[in-house]
Design an enzyme around this catalytic site. Sequence first.
Site, mmCIF file in Angstrom:
data_model
loop_
_atom_site.group_PDB
_atom_site.id
_atom_site.type_symbol
_atom_site.label_atom_id
_atom_site.label_comp_id
_atom_site.label_asym_id
_atom_site.label_seq_id
_atom_site.Cartn_x
_atom_site.Cartn_y
_atom_site.Cartn_z
ATOM 1 N N LYS A 75 9.467 -3.817 -1.062
ATOM 2 C CA LYS A 75 9.356 -3.717 -2.524
ATOM 3 C C LYS A 75 7.915 -3.720 -3.053
ATOM 4 C CE LYS A 75 13.868 -4.067 -3.731
ATOM 5 N NZ LYS A 75 14.568 -4.534 -2.549
ATOM 6 N N GLU A 79 13.986 -5.986 -13.348
ATOM 7 C CA GLU A 79 15.272 -6.544 -12.947
ATOM 8 C C GLU A 79 15.161 -6.940 -11.488
ATOM 9 O OE1 GLU A 79 14.497 -3.466 -12.523
ATOM 10 O OE2 GLU A 79 15.184 -3.169 -10.455
ATOM 11 N N SER A 138 13.677 -3.469 6.572
ATOM 12 C CA SER A 138 13.206 -3.475 5.177
ATOM 13 C C SER A 138 12.729 -4.837 4.676
ATOM 14 C CB SER A 138 14.292 -2.932 4.255
ATOM 15 O OG SER A 138 15.497 -3.665 4.392
#
Length: 392
Positions: free
Chosen positions: A91, A113, A380
């Site tokens: 991210k 969010e 990830s």
Amino acid sequence: MIETLPDARGHFGPYGGMFVPETLMSALDELTAEYERAKNDPAFRSELDELLRNFAGRPTPLYLAERLLKDLGGAKIYLKREDLLHTGAHKINNALGQILLARRMGKKRIIAETGAGQHGVATATVAARFGCECIIYMGSVDMERQSLNVARMRFLGAKVVAVTAGQATLKEAINEAMRDWVTNVRTTHYILGSALGSHPYPMMVRDFHRVIGIEARRQILEREERLPDLLVACVGGGSNAIGLFHPFLNDESVKMIGVEAGGEGIRTGKHAARFQGGRLGVLQGTKTFLLANDDGQIELTHSVSAGLDYAAVGPEHSYLRDAGRIEYDYATDDEALAAFRTLAETEGIIPALETAHAIAHVIKIAPAMPPDKLIIINCSGRGDKDAGHFGI
Ligand SMILES: *Cc1c(COP(=O)(O)O)cnc(C)c1O
């Protein structure tokens, strides 16, 4: 050429677009224009590269999972170690890109969010780094199952707002963030966390994550002197997957599989596998595959992993699925939990429960593949945040 998509209004074939209230159109146009300028500005590129290297920790290693391989037999498995990045998941690649855009646009108030909390933590991190006010919207159910990440966001000076509407997970958190943005659009940038929503987000978020695939391509060519046969990644909104896949799209020999959340099984209806029985619809700014009933009402979703628990998939994935370029499969909660333990115990790597879906799929298919085949799994994120699931 697949790489030239989307068009100027964000269409990936019949998918994508800009389905937003009129009040947001000018902000989205401003963002699109600023992104286009930034992309072609060497100063922007070099500042982002510097942050990715020295703040986030790029390049991430491409790691050969030898013990997993020995256990499974079959194809050779590499992990692209996005879990080693600062804040613990991919991210941060996107959050860094977007905070630089916000600064260029003179916007000092940041909202986002978050589902699993990883995007909230990444956003709170870059907001702290650049001295911005930061508000994170999070479903109250997710706040409970990802309490460690809530604490991290607060340490970083962000305000975490609990969203209790509806299912109290990611979809409702996005609704609240959009509502905030409509009200405060002149001072505020919305750092959306996946390859989702209105144009330009699916394109822009993808571009910020392409670094994953660009590095993986260079690394596998160095190690194996050839391209991989198969890429595998989990798919929530689809940002880590498209980041790894995109730089390989025009390499015909490279197969790609996106793994969705099968929850308690497709037949139970308790899942978030949009390509298993989903339909075309519009949700939160974009036209794509989603889980809805015959009246077009969005269905409840379920996954053990908060980061995959969302009713829609990024529009580019819908396009690439129709084009037959990427295959989509799913792993159930139980399969993901088993894969989580397997990777931890064989490789000493605790994956995020989201990531464990991709691992689970490879555990299913690798043994039947010849030993000269090469698989890259996008690892990830790391799993510390999921301790709560195990009662810790
Ligand atoms: C958020 C998250 C995901 C799911 O989001 P995508 O946009 O589909 O990548 C997957 N893995 C981890 C570790 C995450 O934090």
